[in-house]
Design a protein around this motif. Structure first.
Motif, short mmCIF file in Angstrom:
data_model
loop_
_atom_site.label_atom_id
_atom_site.label_comp_id
_atom_site.label_asym_id
_atom_site.label_seq_id
_atom_site.Cartn_x
_atom_site.Cartn_y
_atom_site.Cartn_z
N ARG A 172 0.83 -1.22 0.00
CA ARG A 172 0.00 0.00 0.00
C ARG A 172 0.86 1.26 0.00
NH1 ARG A 172 -5.36 -0.21 0.71
NH2 ARG A 172 -6.31 -2.19 1.32
N GLN A 173 1.89 1.30 0.86
CA GLN A 173 2.75 2.48 0.92
C GLN A 173 3.47 2.71 -0.41
OE1 GLN A 173 5.35 1.91 4.26
NE2 GLN A 173 3.70 1.99 5.78
N ARG A 174 3.93 1.63 -1.01
CA ARG A 174 4.66 1.77 -2.27
C ARG A 174 3.75 2.28 -3.38
NH1 ARG A 174 9.05 3.54 -4.40
NH2 ARG A 174 9.54 2.58 -6.42
N SER A 230 -2.41 6.48 -10.49
CA SER A 230 -3.53 7.09 -11.21
C SER A 230 -3.14 8.42 -11.83
CB SER A 230 -4.72 7.27 -10.27
OG SER A 230 -4.37 8.13 -9.19
N ARG A 231 -2.42 9.26 -11.08
CA ARG A 231 -2.02 10.56 -11.63
C ARG A 231 -1.06 10.39 -12.80
NH1 ARG A 231 2.34 13.33 -10.79
NH2 ARG A 231 2.92 12.01 -9.01
N TRP A 242 -8.70 1.70 -5.22
CA TRP A 242 -9.09 0.46 -5.91
C TRP A 242 -7.86 -0.36 -6.28
CZ3 TRP A 242 -8.16 -1.61 -10.75
CH2 TRP A 242 -8.95 -2.71 -11.09
N LEU A 243 -6.84 0.31 -6.80
CA LEU A 243 -5.61 -0.41 -7.18
C LEU A 243 -4.93 -1.01 -5.95
CD1 LEU A 243 -4.11 2.05 -9.83
CD2 LEU A 243 -5.15 -0.17 -10.26
N GLU A 244 -4.88 -0.24 -4.87
CA GLU A 244 -4.28 -0.77 -3.65
C GLU A 244 -5.05 -1.97 -3.12
OE1 GLU A 244 -3.95 2.35 -0.82
OE2 GLU A 244 -2.81 3.66 -2.15
N GLY A 245 -6.37 -1.86 -3.15
CA GLY A 245 -7.18 -2.99 -2.69
C GLY A 245 -6.97 -4.23 -3.54
N ALA A 246 -6.91 -4.04 -4.87
CA ALA A 246 -6.71 -5.18 -5.76
C ALA A 246 -5.32 -5.79 -5.54
CB ALA A 246 -6.88 -4.75 -7.22
N ALA A 247 -4.30 -4.93 -5.42
CA ALA A 247 -2.94 -5.44 -5.25
C ALA A 247 -2.78 -6.16 -3.92
CB ALA A 247 -1.94 -4.28 -5.35
#
Length: 449
Positions: free
Chosen positions: A142-144, A151-152, A378-383
Motif C-alpha cells: 500500500r505504501q509503495r 492514477s495521476r 481500488w488499485l491498492e485494494g486489488a494489489a
C-alpha cells in the motif's frame, strides 16, 4: 498444454519421443552457467590471484624482516615483521571465511563450511520468507503504490493524444484477435441461450402495458392509425373485385346473381366510405373507439391475469420458433462484422469515441484528486488482495526454484556473480591485519619501554 518433444535417434533414425522438462529440470537450467557467468568467473580468478599475491607478499616480507631482525638490522625490522605476520593471519582468516561460503577449504570437511552448497534449501526458504515479510506485506504494498501515484501518472500519460492513439490501436488489435479466436457457433449459442433465458424469466405483459399506455396518452399511435387508414383505402380502391368476390362467395346459393352483385357493390361502397371518413376525420368516433380499446388493452396487460397469461404463452411460442432463434443467433454475426470493421478503420466512430474517452479520462485522472484517490484505493485494494491471497504461492515459487537448483552449480554461479567483491575482503584483511599487527607491536613496545 504440455506436449512431448522429439529428437532424432542415433544415425538419423526414427524420432524418439522425449518427455517435457520437469520443474526440477527447469530449475537446474536456471542455475546453469551462461556466457556472462563465465566472463564473471574469469574476473573472480583474476581477483583471487591478486588476493593470493597479497598473502604471498606478506609471507615474503615476514621472512625477510625476520631474517633482518635476527641479523641485527635494527628495531624497524621487528615492526615490519609484526605487520607482515598479522597481515598473513588476516589474509588466511579471510581466505578461510570466503572459501567456506562455497566449498570446503582445502577439501577438508570442516563443520559449517561449503555453506551455500549444504544450506541451499534453507537459504531458499529464508529468502522466500524474507521476500514475503518485507516485500509482499500488505502495508508495504500500500505504501509503495501510494508513493508511486499510479492514477495521476496514468492520467498524465493518457491525456497525451499520441498515447491515447497507441492505446486505442492496441485495444483494436485485442478486439480483432478476440473476435478471430472466438467461434461463431459457440458465441451464437451463448447469445441465443442468454436472450431466450432472459426473455423466459422476465414477464413482458406489464412492461408492454406501460409502454402502450404512454403511447396512447401521448397520441403516438395516431400516426399508425393514419397509415393503416391510408393503406386500407388504397387497397380497397385497387381491389374492388376482391371485395365483391368475397361478398358473393358468402351469399346463399339460391339468391340471384344480380342481387349478390348489388349487395356486394353496396357493401364495398359503405366500407370505402367508412374507411375514407376515418382517414379524413381526426375526430371520427371510430378513432375514439380505437383509443379506448388500446387504453383498455394496456390496463389489461398490466392488471388482468388471464391477459397476461395469454401474452406469456404467445411469447413462449414465438421464442420457440426456429425462425426467431435464427434471427437471435444471426445477431452475433452482424455485431461481429460491425466490430471488426470499426476496429480496422482508424477513422471509425467507435475508435474516435474510444480515443476521445481515453483522453478525457486521462485529463480527469491527472487533475481530479478525488478521482485519483478513488482509483488509487481500488488499485491498492486489488494489489493487496492478490498479495495476501497468493503470497504463499509466490514465496513457494522462490523456495521450490532454489530447491530444484543443483547445489554445485548454484555455488559456482553465486561465486561467479559476487566472488570478485569477496576477494576484496581477502585483500582488505591482509592490509587491515598488517596495520593491526603494527599497532599492537608498537603499543607493546611502548608499554615495555
Amino acid at each position: 498444454m504440455e506436449r512431448s518433444t522429439t529428437r532424432t535417434g542415433a544415425g538419423g533414425g526414427r524420432p524418439v519421443a522425449t518427455d517435457p522438462p520437469s520443474a526440477a529440470g527447469l530449475a537446474r537450467d536456471l542455475s546453469a552457467f551462461t556466457a556472462a557467468d563465465r566472463e564473471k568467473q574469469r574476473g573472480v580468478r583474476q581477483m583471487k590471484i591478486i588476493a593470493t599475491s597479497a598473502l604471498v607478499v606478506a609471507a615474503v616480507v615476514y621472512a625477510l624482516a625476520t631474517w633482518a631482525e635476527r641479523s641485527g638490522a635494527g628495531a624497524w625490522a621487528g615492526y615490519v615483521a609484526a605487520a607482515a605476520e598479522a597481515g598473513m593471519v588476516g589474509a588466511l582468516a579471510d581466505w578461510f571465511a570466503v572459501t567456506a561460503l562455497f566449498k570446503h577449504p582445502m577439501g577438508l570437511p570442516i563443520p559449517h563450511t561449503a555453506i551455500i552448497r549444504t544450506k541451499k534449501d534453507q537459504l531458499g526458504e529464508n529468502l522466500g520468507e524474507f521476500v514475503g515479510d518485507n516485500f509482499l506485506a500488505e502495508d508495504v504494498v500500500r505504501q509503495r503504490l501510494r508513493a508511486v501515484g499510479i492514477s495521476r501518472r496514468l492520467g498524465t500519460w493518457l491525456a497525451e493524444p499520441e498515447h491515447a492513439d497507441r492505446v486505442t490501436a492496441e485495444l483494436a488489435t485485442a478486439v480483432r484477435g478476440a473476435l478471430t479466436v472466438l467461434r461463431d457457433s459457440d458465441v451464437q449459442a451463448v447469445v441465443g441461450e442468454a436472450i431466450t433465458r432472459r426473455a423466459d424469466a422476465q414477464e413482458v405483459a406489464p412492461g408492454l402495458g406501460n409502454v402502450l399506455e404512454k403511447v396512447v396518452a401521448d397520441g403516438g399511435h395516431r400516426k399508425v392509425v393514419d397509415l393503416i387508414c391510408v393503406k386500407a383505402h388504397d387497397w380497397l380502391v385497387e381491389h374492388r373485385g376482391s371485395v365483391l368476390d368475397a361478398v358473393s362467395g358468402g351469399a346463399p346459393g339460391w339468391t340471384p346473381r344480380f342481387v349478390d352483385q348489388k349487395v356486394g357493390d353496396r357493401v364495398y361502397r359503405e366500407l370505402l366510405r367508412f374507411v375514407t371518413e376515418i382517414r379524413d376525420m381526426p375526430e371520427h368516433p371510430a378513432r375514439g373507439a380505437i383509443d379506448t380499446f388500446l387504453a383498455d388493452f394496456a390496463r389489461e396487460l398490466r392488471e388482468d391475469r388471464q391477459t397476461r397469461e395469454k401474452v406469456e404463452r404467445l411469447k413462449s411460442e414465438i421464442l420457440a420458433r426456429g425462425e426467431v432463434q435464427d434471427v437471435i443467433a444471426s445477431a452475433w454475426s452482424s455485431i461481429r462484422a460491425m466490430l471488426l470493421a470499426a476496429a480496422e478503420d482508424e477513422q471509425s466512430e467507435l475508435r474516435l469515441r474510444v480515443r476521445a474517452s481515453l483522453i478525457s479520462l486521462g485529463s480527469r485522472l491527472a487533475s481530479d484528486e478525488r478521482m485519483q484517490h478513488k482509483v488509487d484505493d481500488w488499485l491498492e485494494g486489488a494489489a493487496t488482495h492478490v498479495v495476501t491471497t497468493y503470497r504463499g504461492e509466490i514465496t513457494s515459487l522462490i523456495t521450490e526454484t532454489v530447491a530444484g537448483w543443483d547445489a554445485d552449480q548454484t555455488s559456482r554461479k553465486i561465486e561467479a556473480n559476487i566472488g570478485r567483491d569477496l576477494q576484496f575482503i581477502r585483500i582488505n584483511g591482509t592490509v587491515v591485519g598488517a596495520l593491526a599487527g603494527l599497532a599492537i607491536h608498537t603499543f607493546t613496545h611502548a608499554l615495555g619501554g
